[in-house]
Scaffold this motif. Structure first.
Motif, PDB file in Angstrom:
ATOM      1  N   ILE A  27      -3.854  44.486 -18.529  1.00  0.00           N
ATOM      2  CA  ILE A  27      -4.485  45.327 -17.532  1.00  0.00           C
ATOM      3  C   ILE A  27      -3.410  46.296 -17.033  1.00  0.00           C
ATOM      4  N   SER A  28      -3.672  47.594 -17.154  1.00  0.00           N
ATOM      5  CA  SER A  28      -2.681  48.554 -16.699  1.00  0.00           C
ATOM      6  C   SER A  28      -2.656  48.565 -15.171  1.00  0.00           C
ATOM      7  N   LEU A  29      -1.471  48.426 -14.596  1.00  0.00           N
ATOM      8  CA  LEU A  29      -1.346  48.387 -13.145  1.00  0.00           C
ATOM      9  C   LEU A  29      -1.251  49.778 -12.539  1.00  0.00           C
ATOM     10  N   GLU A  30      -0.909  50.768 -13.358  1.00  0.00           N
ATOM     11  CA  GLU A  30      -0.509  52.035 -12.770  1.00  0.00           C
ATOM     12  C   GLU A  30      -1.399  53.227 -13.086  1.00  0.00           C
ATOM     13  N   THR A  38      -2.312  57.609 -10.842  1.00  0.00           N
ATOM     14  CA  THR A  38      -0.865  57.529 -10.958  1.00  0.00           C
ATOM     15  C   THR A  38      -0.418  58.319 -12.185  1.00  0.00           C
ATOM     16  N   ALA A  39       0.884  58.289 -12.464  1.00  0.00           N
ATOM     17  CA  ALA A  39       1.423  59.038 -13.598  1.00  0.00           C
ATOM     18  C   ALA A  39       1.382  58.237 -14.898  1.00  0.00           C
ATOM     19  N   PRO A 110      10.865  60.227 -10.789  1.00  0.00           N
ATOM     20  CA  PRO A 110       9.594  59.542 -11.061  1.00  0.00           C
ATOM     21  C   PRO A 110       8.952  60.025 -12.354  1.00  0.00           C
ATOM     22  N   ALA A 111       8.015  59.238 -12.856  1.00  0.00           N
ATOM     23  CA  ALA A 111       7.162  59.686 -13.945  1.00  0.00           C
ATOM     24  C   ALA A 111       6.204  60.753 -13.404  1.00  0.00           C
ATOM     25  N   ILE A 112       5.812  61.692 -14.268  1.00  0.00           N
ATOM     26  CA  ILE A 112       4.981  62.824 -13.848  1.00  0.00           C
ATOM     27  C   ILE A 112       3.792  62.959 -14.792  1.00  0.00           C
ATOM     28  N   THR A 149       4.950  59.009  -9.933  1.00  0.00           N
ATOM     29  CA  THR A 149       4.960  57.562  -9.731  1.00  0.00           C
ATOM     30  C   THR A 149       6.323  56.978 -10.084  1.00  0.00           C
ATOM     31  N   ARG A 150       6.769  56.019  -9.265  1.00  0.00           N
ATOM     32  CA  ARG A 150       7.980  55.270  -9.605  1.00  0.00           C
ATOM     33  C   ARG A 150       8.037  53.975  -8.802  1.00  0.00           C
ATOM     34  N   GLU A 151       8.839  53.039  -9.303  1.00  0.00           N
ATOM     35  CA  GLU A 151       9.069  51.791  -8.584  1.00  0.00           C
ATOM     36  C   GLU A 151      10.072  52.046  -7.470  1.00  0.00           C
ATOM     37  N   ILE A 152       9.828  51.455  -6.291  1.00  0.00           N
ATOM     38  CA  ILE A 152      10.702  51.688  -5.144  1.00  0.00           C
ATOM     39  C   ILE A 152      11.077  50.363  -4.474  1.00  0.00           C
ATOM     40  N   ILE A 153      12.207  50.336  -3.850  1.00  0.00           N
ATOM     41  CA  ILE A 153      12.700  49.289  -2.943  1.00  0.00           C
ATOM     42  C   ILE A 153      12.839  47.936  -3.621  1.00  0.00           C
ATOM     43  N   VAL A 154      11.729  47.319  -4.034  1.00  0.00           N
ATOM     44  CA  VAL A 154      11.781  45.986  -4.630  1.00  0.00           C
ATOM     45  C   VAL A 154      11.032  45.995  -5.957  1.00  0.00           C
ATOM     46  N   PRO A 155      11.388  45.110  -6.884  1.00  0.00           N
ATOM     47  CA  PRO A 155      10.663  45.040  -8.158  1.00  0.00           C
ATOM     48  C   PRO A 155       9.172  44.759  -7.949  1.00  0.00           C
ATOM     49  N   GLY A 156       8.353  45.487  -8.665  1.00  0.00           N
ATOM     50  CA  GLY A 156       6.913  45.288  -8.573  1.00  0.00           C
ATOM     51  C   GLY A 156       6.210  46.145  -7.561  1.00  0.00           C
ATOM     52  N   LEU A 157       6.965  46.879  -6.725  1.00  0.00           N
ATOM     53  CA  LEU A 157       6.364  47.774  -5.735  1.00  0.00           C
ATOM     54  C   LEU A 157       6.398  49.191  -6.282  1.00  0.00           C
ATOM     55  N   ASN A 158       5.232  49.716  -6.630  1.00  0.00           N
ATOM     56  CA  ASN A 158       5.123  51.059  -7.206  1.00  0.00           C
ATOM     57  C   ASN A 158       4.476  52.011  -6.216  1.00  0.00           C
ATOM     58  N   ALA A 159       5.055  53.185  -6.080  1.00  0.00           N
ATOM     59  CA  ALA A 159       4.547  54.197  -5.158  1.00  0.00           C
ATOM     60  C   ALA A 159       4.122  55.441  -5.934  1.00  0.00           C
TER      61      ALA A 159
END
Length: 243
Positions: A27-30, A38-39, A110-112, A149-159
């Protein structure tokens, strides 16, 4: 014409029954939070079937395909008042979506992606935002968009953050942002602030994703939080396979 729309909706609803998920199809999360794109994109030869049940007994089916590396295309169709006892079921005009991931991102950037999303929600509202027998939508299509889109702060947290302009009207420029955080192997949390230009037009959406299988996930969410009668609860089921 209505029979043709019903046939398209039936194909979209029952196509997953004839598709078989390969071992490990994820399942794609992003690719999509709830309404915010998302990107990320599906891989080539990957397909996603998303069934959403929401306000006024409406059911929308969306199919997205990874047709080329980095490029997804899709089709969406909805039936208004399909659920429940209403005798005035209406199959709405199909909409389409496309996304092109133009940059993968790196440690600092981030990914675009750019794309177009023609889906609309809240069918049958008047200009005063009251539910009525009209052909207008409460939420217009996202239209053309640019998203990061990119992962931030902690693993698994995507913004995710980006901008969109419905029907390519530059004077109707909006912003959006959202986050997704996977708490465990079976649960993820989603939050987004969509359609940002002023507080009245913006939408705050919160939800949770439950992983029923590596290829199947159930989302439960509330849209338009704090908007009184306009707030709605939704359920959606996503199935990912290959073709």
């Amino acid at each position: 014409m209505k029979l043709k729309k019903l046939a398209v909706l039936a194909i979209c609803l029952f196509a997953p029954l004839f598709a078989r998920a390969a071992q490990g199809d994820p399942i794609s999360l992003e690719t999509l939070i709830l309404d915010v794109p998302t990107a990320e994109v599906f891989d080539r030869y990957q397909a996603s079937f998303l069934t959403r049940a929401y306000d006024h007994g409406t059911v929308m089916e969306t199919i997205d395909f990874g047709v080329y590396p980095r490029i997804n295309i899709g089709l969406s169709i909805a039936a208004h008042e399909l659920l429940g006892s209403s005798s005035s079921v209406r199959v709405l005009d199909p909409d389409f979506q496309v996304k092109w991931k133009i940059y993968d991102g790196n440690l600092y950037l981030p990914a675009i992606a750019i794309g177009y999303d023609g889906r609309r929600y809240g069918y049958g509202y008047d200009s005063h935002r009251n539910y009525a027998k009209t052909k207008k939508f409460l939420d217009d299509r996202k239209g053309g968009y640019l998203t990061f889109t990119r992962e931030i702060i902690v693993p698994g947290l995507n913004a995710t953050a980006g901008l969109n302009f419905s029907d390519f009207e530059w004077d109707e420029l909006y912003w959006f942002m959202g986050t997704f955080y996977k708490l465990a192997d079976q649960v993820g949390l989603m939050a987004e602030w969509d359609n940002l230009r002023n507080i009245r037009d913006s939408r705050l959406n919160l939800g949770a994703r439950f992983y029923l299988h590596p290829s199947l996930a159930l989302d439960a969410a509330v849209r338009r939080i704090g908007r009184g009668d306009e707030s709605e609860r939704i359920l959606q089921l996503r199935y990912v396979t290959t073709f």
